[in-house]
Structure formats: C-alpha cells, structure tokens
Design an enzyme around this catalytic site. Structure first.
Site, PDB file in Angstrom:
ATOM      1  CB  THR A 128      -0.977  -0.129   1.218  1.00  0.00           C
ATOM      2  OG1 THR A 128      -1.417   1.353   1.573  1.00  0.00           O
ATOM      3  CG2 THR A 128      -0.109  -0.331   2.716  1.00  0.00           C
ATOM      4  CG  ASP A 129      -1.268   5.020  -0.939  1.00  0.00           C
ATOM      5  OD1 ASP A 129      -1.753   4.240   0.028  1.00  0.00           O
ATOM      6  OD2 ASP A 129      -1.794   5.724  -1.712  1.00  0.00           O
TER       7      ASP A 129
HETATM    8  P1  NAD Z   1      -9.737  -7.254   3.035  1.00  0.00           P
HETATM    9  O1  NAD Z   1      -9.356  -6.921   4.336  1.00  0.00           O
HETATM   10  O2  NAD Z   1     -10.986  -6.898   2.145  1.00  0.00           O
HETATM   11  O3  NAD Z   1      -9.365  -8.704   2.614  1.00  0.00           O
HETATM   12  C1  NAD Z   1      -8.321  -9.495   3.186  1.00  0.00           C
HETATM   13  C2  NAD Z   1      -8.655 -10.592   3.002  1.00  0.00           C
HETATM   14  O4  NAD Z   1      -7.397 -11.646   3.731  1.00  0.00           O
HETATM   15  C3  NAD Z   1      -9.691 -11.418   3.846  1.00  0.00           C
HETATM   16  O5  NAD Z   1     -10.573 -12.493   2.645  1.00  0.00           O
HETATM   17  C4  NAD Z   1      -9.418 -12.272   4.785  1.00  0.00           C
HETATM   18  O6  NAD Z   1     -10.334 -13.444   5.232  1.00  0.00           O
HETATM   19  C5  NAD Z   1      -8.001 -12.618   4.388  1.00  0.00           C
HETATM   20  N1  NAD Z   1      -7.061 -13.011   5.564  1.00  0.00           N
HETATM   21  C6  NAD Z   1      -6.861 -12.166   6.710  1.00  0.00           C
HETATM   22  N2  NAD Z   1      -6.078 -12.714   7.644  1.00  0.00           N
HETATM   23  C7  NAD Z   1      -5.790 -13.682   7.192  1.00  0.00           C
HETATM   24  C8  NAD Z   1      -4.742 -14.990   7.356  1.00  0.00           C
HETATM   25  N3  NAD Z   1      -4.104 -14.742   8.722  1.00  0.00           N
HETATM   26  N4  NAD Z   1      -4.447 -15.925   6.645  1.00  0.00           N
HETATM   27  C9  NAD Z   1      -5.219 -15.973   5.590  1.00  0.00           C
HETATM   28  N5  NAD Z   1      -6.180 -15.078   4.876  1.00  0.00           N
HETATM   29  C10 NAD Z   1      -6.411 -13.990   5.901  1.00  0.00           C
HETATM   30  O7  NAD Z   1      -8.355  -6.546   2.304  1.00  0.00           O
HETATM   31  P2  NAD Z   1      -8.384  -5.859   0.801  1.00  0.00           P
HETATM   32  O8  NAD Z   1      -8.908  -4.467   0.947  1.00  0.00           O
HETATM   33  O9  NAD Z   1      -8.822  -6.557  -0.430  1.00  0.00           O
HETATM   34  O10 NAD Z   1      -6.817  -5.462   0.699  1.00  0.00           O
HETATM   35  C11 NAD Z   1      -6.110  -6.703   0.174  1.00  0.00           C
HETATM   36  C12 NAD Z   1      -4.537  -6.341  -0.006  1.00  0.00           C
HETATM   37  O11 NAD Z   1      -4.349  -5.242  -0.648  1.00  0.00           O
HETATM   38  C13 NAD Z   1      -4.120  -5.951   1.543  1.00  0.00           C
HETATM   39  O12 NAD Z   1      -2.863  -6.532   1.707  1.00  0.00           O
HETATM   40  C14 NAD Z   1      -3.918  -4.341   1.598  1.00  0.00           C
HETATM   41  O13 NAD Z   1      -2.903  -4.068   2.424  1.00  0.00           O
HETATM   42  C15 NAD Z   1      -3.739  -4.045   0.062  1.00  0.00           C
HETATM   43  N6  NAD Z   1      -4.295  -2.854  -0.453  1.00  0.00           N
HETATM   44  C16 NAD Z   1      -5.546  -2.396   0.012  1.00  0.00           C
HETATM   45  C17 NAD Z   1      -5.887  -1.245  -0.454  1.00  0.00           C
HETATM   46  C18 NAD Z   1      -7.179  -0.704  -0.415  1.00  0.00           C
HETATM   47  O14 NAD Z   1      -7.638   0.138  -0.598  1.00  0.00           O
HETATM   48  N7  NAD Z   1      -8.158  -1.577  -0.127  1.00  0.00           N
HETATM   49  C19 NAD Z   1      -5.094  -0.431  -1.093  1.00  0.00           C
HETATM   50  C20 NAD Z   1      -3.941  -0.672  -1.427  1.00  0.00           C
HETATM   51  C21 NAD Z   1      -3.258  -1.873  -0.851  1.00  0.00           C
END
Ligand code: NAD
Ligand code: TYD
Length: 338
Positions: A128-129
């Site tokens: 992430t940023d």
């Molecule tokens: P989210 O919270 O919607 O989904 C996270 C998923 O990971 C869920 O399905 C959860 O069940 C699973 N998870 C959590 N802990 C776990 C574990 N210990 N073992 C296995 N599975 C596990 O997150 P998101 O918004 O889809 O983000 C996904 C990735 O992208 C993350 O790494 C986040 O840091 C990154 N990210 C998100 C954004 C954003 O705007 N949402 C922006 C940039 C980067």
C-alpha cells in the site's frame, strides 16, 4: 502461458476482484485461493467462480505453516503467488495492533518460507502507498520515497515489504512489491469510506466524517488495480517495487457529498465526528514507473467508476444486507460442509 497460481486473501475485496479478473482473462490458469475467512473474507464474493474445475479454495491461515502447505499441495511446486491476505483496516489497527503484526508480518514470513521451499517462480506482494506516510499539500510518493508508516496497519505492511525485500536480497527470491493507493469498487467491506457511505446514505443513516473531512486520498477503481497486479506478475522486474495509482486525489468530504448527490440524499446526513488518531493528511501516487516500464494505465475514469460502484451496491442489496447482518459468515459451512 498457463500458470498455477496461489492467491492469498482471495475472499476479500481486492483478492476476489483479482480472482474474477483471472477467470475472465486467464481461464486456463489453475488457481488456488488460500484464505482464513476472517470477518473480511466473504466467499459469497466468489459465487460465480467456485464451480470452475481449475479453481480450489483452501481454508487456511497464512500464519500456520501446515495450512499454507495445503495450498502448495494443491498448486504444485514452481507455482506463482499473489499475496493479498492481510488485516487491512486502519481503524481496527488503532484499536488492536496484534492481529496486524501476526497476519501481516508473521504470516508474510511464513508464506515466504513456504514459497522458497516450493520453488515459487514469482511472488507478488500486494502492499500500500500508506507505507510512505503522509504528504503535505504538494508532491507525490515515488518508489524512492522513504518508508515512514504512521499507523499500526501501515507499519505492519511496511515490515512485510521489508521481509519480501530481504528475501530477494538474501535468497535471490523472485519477489515483487506493489504499492497502490485507495481502492473502491464491488465487494468492498462496508467499513471502508466509500461502501460505508453508500450503505448509510441508502438507509438515511448518519455519514460519519472524521475531523474536517479534508484529508485527501488518491482513489483507484479496483479493476484497474487488479490489472496492474497482473502486469507486475507477468512482466515486472524481480526485486522491484511498483507504485500504482490513477491521479484521482479528492478530499473525503467531496467523495461523501458526491455519493449523497448521486443517491438524492440531503447533506444534513453528514455528521462530523472525532478525528482518527494520527490521521494521515494526504496520499498521492506517482505511477509513472509502471506506466513507462510495463505499459499499464488505468482504464476507468473516477467520474464514471464512482457512479458504477454506487449502482453496484444499490443492485446488490442482498449481498450488502448479509454482510451487515453477519449472515455471509454461514456461507462457508453451507457450501463446503464444515
Ligand atoms: P480485505 O480486508 O478486504 O481482505 C483481506 C482478506 O485476507 C480476507 O479475505 C481475509 O479473510 C484474508 N485474511 C486475513 N487474515 C488472514 C490470514 N491470517 N490468513 C489467510 N487469510 C487472511 O483487504 P483488501 O482491501 O482486499 O486488501 C487486500 C490487500 O491489498 C491487503 O494486503 C492490503 O494491504 C492491500 N491494499 C489495499 C488497498 C485498499 O484500498 N483496500 C489499497 C492498497 C493495498
Ligand atoms: P478508509 O476507507 O478507512 O481508508 P484509509 O484509512 O486506508 O485511507 O478511509 C479513507 C478516508 O476516509 C480516511 O481519510 C478516513 C476517512 N473516513 C471517514 O472520514 N469516515 C469513516 O467512517 C471512515 C471509515 C473513513
């Protein structure tokens, strides 16, 4: 080329959109979704994919080596990994940092160790940023911007980035890191700004705006993010970091007012609430490296994709209701029988 691919966190927001993208554009790939199904994991996001012959769901936690092994047993040695699984909500990290450290940091190291053992050919770490910290009124984050995370969430993501970097440096591990700005689109858990505001506005509930509402985020439609990750997986340079963003900087208040206007609801629903502790003021991404080197560009304009997103949530009232009342958590037992 046909690949075997482990996607961690595929039942979450971005992971499930990525699985939809793979099903559409890489239908021959063997795909293994490793997800612990925390509160953020929702298998109902994947209803149209679950019956595919080359898709396997592994219910497992990335912190547990034995459970990670099950995913590698399904995918086979020499597969690729796209690592989304994380605790992802800043406000929750302020309440309790421990799950962020165990999943984001320890879980990433467990996955790296297993990936080395099984000869993974590429490993894309989705970051992430927010690891860059907060900007003032001007400037952009580049890949060279110092890492200065401000929340327990971003600190844990920064630590996981460093572990991937260390694996590349020490073990010649084929890791790549992406750092994207804020995403919006279908299947986002309604604790994050845009889906929360759409859901509350639809029910004429108060819209909680933190502080003065003038914190700026750089919004990217989730499909654009997923296409960028795929480009990095297929064409990125091992060991490199790629920023991803679409130059859509808006203050939160603008987003909230646009949602209200689109839904025909009054601005009197806006409630200014106590600010988030340590609230980062502004994020803005310079994505020129991925544009120049990998030819990726966002396809969606914010003016089109925000209304598209609002319409999606309006048309998915059952999905939203089952998330809000917790019924989505029964789907795994119903579908998979345990
Ligand atoms: P989210 O919270 O919607 O989904 C996270 C998923 O990971 C869920 O399905 C959860 O069940 C699973 N998870 C959590 N802990 C776990 C574990 N210990 N073992 C296995 N599975 C596990 O997150 P998101 O918004 O889809 O983000 C996904 C990735 O992208 C993350 O790494 C986040 O840091 C990154 N990210 C998100 C954004 C954003 O705007 N949402 C922006 C940039 C980067
Ligand atoms: P969020 O969606 O939690 O993403 P992040 O904190 O990772 O950027 O929040 C986006 C912005 O919206 C952030 O500045 C905090 C603000 N916000 C509110 O004003 N009210 C809310 O209820 C939420 C969830 C967020």
């Amino acid at each position: 080329m046909t690949l075997s691919c482990i996607v961690t966190g595929g039942a979450g927001f971005i992971g499930s959109n990525f699985l939809h993208l793979l099903a559409e554009t890489r239908p021959d790939w063997k795909v293994v979704n490793l997800d612990a199904l925390t509160y953020a994991g929702n298998l109902e996001n994947l209803k149209s994919i679950e019956a595919r012959k080359n898709y396997t769901f592994v219910h497992g936690d990335i912190r547990e080596p034995d459970q990670v092994e099950k995913a590698f047993a399904a995918a086979g040695d020499g597969c690729v990994v796209v690592h989304f699984a994380a605790e992802s909500h800043v406000d929750r990290s302020i309440q309790s940092g421990i799950p962020f450290v165990t999943t984001n940091v320890v879980g990433t190291q467990v996955l790296l160790d297993a990936s080395r053992k099984h000869g993974v050919t590429r490993f894309v770490h989705v970051s992430t940023d927010e690891v860059y910290g907060s900007l003032g009124d001007t400037g952009f984050f580049t890949e060279e911007t110092p890492i200065q995370p401000n929340s327990p969430y971003s600190a844990s993501k920064a630590a996981s980035d460093f572990l991937v970097r260390a694996a590349c440096h020490t073990h010649h591990f084929p890791g790549l890191i992406t750092r994207c700005s804020n995403n919006y689109g279908p299947y986002q858990f309604p604790e994050k700004l845009i889906p929360l505001m759409i859901a509350n506005a639809s029910e004429s509930k108060p819209l909680p705006v933190y502080g003065d509402g003038m914190n700026v985020r750089d919004w990217l439609y989730v499909v654009d993010h997923c296409e960028a990750i795929l480009a990095v997986l297929e064409k990125g340079r091992v060991g490199d970091v790629y920023n991803i963003g679409g130059h859509n900087e808006y203050p939160n208040l603008f987003i909230v007012k646009t949602i209200l206007k689109t839904l025909g609801r009054p601005e009197s629903l806006i409630h200014y609430v106590k600010d988030r502790p340590g609230h980062d003021r502004r994020y803005a991404i310079d994505a020129s490296k991925i544009e120049r080197e990998l030819g990726w560009r966002p396809r969606y304009k914010f003016e089109d994709a925000l209304p598209l997103t609002i319409r999606w949530y309006q048309s998915q009232t059952e999905w939203l209701q089952r998330v809000r009342n917790g019924a989505y958590r029964e789907y795994y037992a119903h579908q998979y029988g345990n």
